[in-house]
Design an enzyme around this catalytic site. Structure first.
Site, PDB file in Angstrom:
ATOM      1  CD  GLN A 146      -6.547  -1.217   1.758  1.00  0.00           C
ATOM      2  OE1 GLN A 146      -7.476  -1.938   0.938  1.00  0.00           O
ATOM      3  NE2 GLN A 146      -7.062  -0.092   2.373  1.00  0.00           N
ATOM      4  N   GLY A 160       0.851  -1.172  -0.048  1.00  0.00           N
ATOM      5  CA  GLY A 160       0.102   0.009  -0.200  1.00  0.00           C
ATOM      6  C   GLY A 160       1.022   1.365  -0.078  1.00  0.00           C
ATOM      7  CG  ASP A 161       0.624   3.586   2.387  1.00  0.00           C
ATOM      8  OD1 ASP A 161      -0.338   4.106   2.333  1.00  0.00           O
ATOM      9  OD2 ASP A 161       1.149   3.116   3.287  1.00  0.00           O
ATOM     10  N   GLY A 191      -5.990   5.655   2.087  1.00  0.00           N
ATOM     11  CA  GLY A 191      -5.761   7.111   2.161  1.00  0.00           C
ATOM     12  C   GLY A 191      -4.960   7.317   0.777  1.00  0.00           C
ATOM     13  CG  HIS A 192      -6.307   6.929  -2.682  1.00  0.00           C
ATOM     14  ND1 HIS A 192      -7.238   6.543  -3.364  1.00  0.00           N
ATOM     15  CD2 HIS A 192      -5.142   6.147  -2.341  1.00  0.00           C
ATOM     16  CE1 HIS A 192      -6.785   4.880  -3.770  1.00  0.00           C
ATOM     17  NE2 HIS A 192      -5.697   4.828  -2.985  1.00  0.00           N
ATOM     18  CE  LYS A 224      -3.085   1.422  -3.978  1.00  0.00           C
ATOM     19  NZ  LYS A 224      -2.021   1.608  -2.798  1.00  0.00           N
TER      20      LYS A 224
END
Ligand code: IMP
Length: 429
Positions: free
Chosen positions: A223, A12-13, A40-41, A16
């Site tokens: 994710q 993740g992170d 979280g984007h 994206k």
């Protein structure tokens, strides 16, 4: 028409949100298909930073449809808060759709999340405490409340009558409480139902009709592959399926619709949460990358663990997702390092391991074996933006080398390199 799915290849992170936002220009429907507000984007558009947890990034483009698919677990309060925030920022929210089959994160799921983390001792994942896991458990256990159930006063009452005492007893056994009477919970449901109703519909029907009409669908993963409930570092990952094939399941379209699978790779590795991390850095280089990369969770604010790029992880991701292209992110963060390491394989007890193990005990004992590549110069944000404006030819030679090295190692072409948080800080390859 066909669909494209964007997934994370690491923990993740990977960035994206920004990649989805860039692709979104060419698509009509931007769809989330799994997870919930554990994601979280972060997006920076015209100097304004948006942090989205639930609503697809496509909402920032006028005239695009943003869809929350059946594969999600939705906290109505978070959804409505995020909407209010976007409206305040002047974002037009007319095309937002939520699947009637998406499951509702109930207030007791968040309490259950915290209780269960404690029960797991050394097996805790370090969850975001958003109630994601308990909501997916209830979905599979058939204790769940879907949007369609929430909106139907008779069904929701029957379900709450049946399940409230079960939840109360479960939590009480571990010294916790729902913190609401059954009547209060029913009232909460009625209020959320009223506010959610305008957005809830059959999103599978909507998306299939759009595809039939020649419109383009972008499936936005949350994710990452190594957090996936099936393919991730079990039990330290999340509770939904984060790989490309779930793009079809979680959106309600046929798998044959997915033509492009874009894997987002951060130029190094990060992890927020517990569990083994073979290439983790505990030195100044790790600290420098963490600081320059702003490696703090978008959802929880927790500092992320940082390490070198790991090809063992990435080969696994290329395989289970069937990647057709890569988007490399945060290459700018690695600026100014003399050398850059990339793990090519692991060694355990003197034995070479080329494939990512399922056994976490084995993973914890794996030592990464590195290739050492030359680093690229420190250009600063303005310098990278200048590179982006000139295009691929302006990339520092050693960064180009890194990109080609990655393509060769994974046998997947890199189609885009992101060079900073701003929307236009990228080059096409
Ligand atoms: P949960 O998804 O809140 O149940 O958390 C399970 C694990 O997945 C924890 O280790 C979290 O830190 C991690 N996790 C969940 N969502 C994200 C994300 O969007 N980025 C990075 N890690 C995540």
């Amino acid at each position: 028409m066909t669909a494209t799915v964007i997934i994370g290849t690491q923990w993740g992170d990977e960035g994206k949100g920004k990649i989805t936002d860039l692709y979104a220009k060419e698509y009509d429907y931007i769809v989330r298909f799994q997870g919930g507000n554990n994601a979280g984007h972060t997006l920076v558009v015209e100097g304004i930073t948006y942090k989205l947890h639930l609503i697809p990034s496509g909402i920032l483009y006028p005239n695009k449809h943003a869809v929350i698919g059946n594969g999600l677990v939705v906290d109505p309060e978070v959804f409505l808060d995020e909407l209010a925030g976007l409206a305040k920022a002047g974002i037009d929210i007319k095309n937002l759709h939520v699947s009637e089959r998406a499951h509702v994160i109930m207030p007791y799921h968040k309490i259950q999340d915290a209780v269960e983390e404690e029960l797991k001792g050394g097996f805790k994942a370090g969850t975001t405490k958003r109630g994601i896991g308990p909501c997916y458990q209830d979905k599979v256990g058939r204790f769940g409340i879907r949007m369609a159930d929430l909106l139907n006063p008779e069904v929701r009452k029957k379900k709450i009558d049946q399940f409230y005492p079960v939840k109360k007893k479960f939590l009480a056994a571990f010294g916790a409480d729902i913190g609401m009477t059954k009547e209060e919970l029913l009232q909460w449901c009625a209020q959320q139902a009223k506010l959610m109703a305008p957005y809830v519909e059959d999103t599978s029907l909507l998306l299939n009709r759009a595809l039939e009409n020649g419109e383009k669908v972008l499936l936005e993963g949350a994710q990452g592959t190594h957090l996936c409930i099936d393919h991730g570092i079990y039990p330290f990952g999340t509770s939904s399926n984060c790989v490309s094939a779930n793009g079809a399941v979680g959106a309600g379209i046929g798998p044959g619709r997915i033509e492009n699978v874009v894997g987002v790779v951060k130029a190094y590795t990060t992890r927020v949460g517990t569990g083994p991390f073979p290439t983790e850095l505990f030195d100044d280089v790790g600290e420098r990358i963490a600081e320059k990369g702003g490696e703090f969770g978008t959802t929880t604010g927790r500092p992320r663990r940082v390490g070198w790029l790991d090809l063992v992880m990435l080969r696994f991701s290329a395989r289970v997702n069937g990647l057709t292209s890569l988007a490399l992110t945060k290459a700018d963060v690695m600026e100014g390092l003399e050398e850059i390491k990339v793990a090519t394989h692991y060694e355990k007890d003197g034995v070479k391991l080329e494939d990512f193990p399922a056994d976490m005990d084995v993973l914890a004992k794996c030592e990464p074996v590195y290739d050492i590549l030359p680093g690229w110069p420190e250009l600063g944000q303005k310098g990278w933006e200048a590179v982006a404006s000139k295009g691929k030819e302006a990339l520092p030679e050693n960064l180009l080398h890194y990109v080609e090295y990655l393509e060769k190692a994974l046998d997947v072409p890199v189609e885009l390199v992101s060079l900073g948080p701003a929307r236009n800080a990228y080059v096409l390859m």
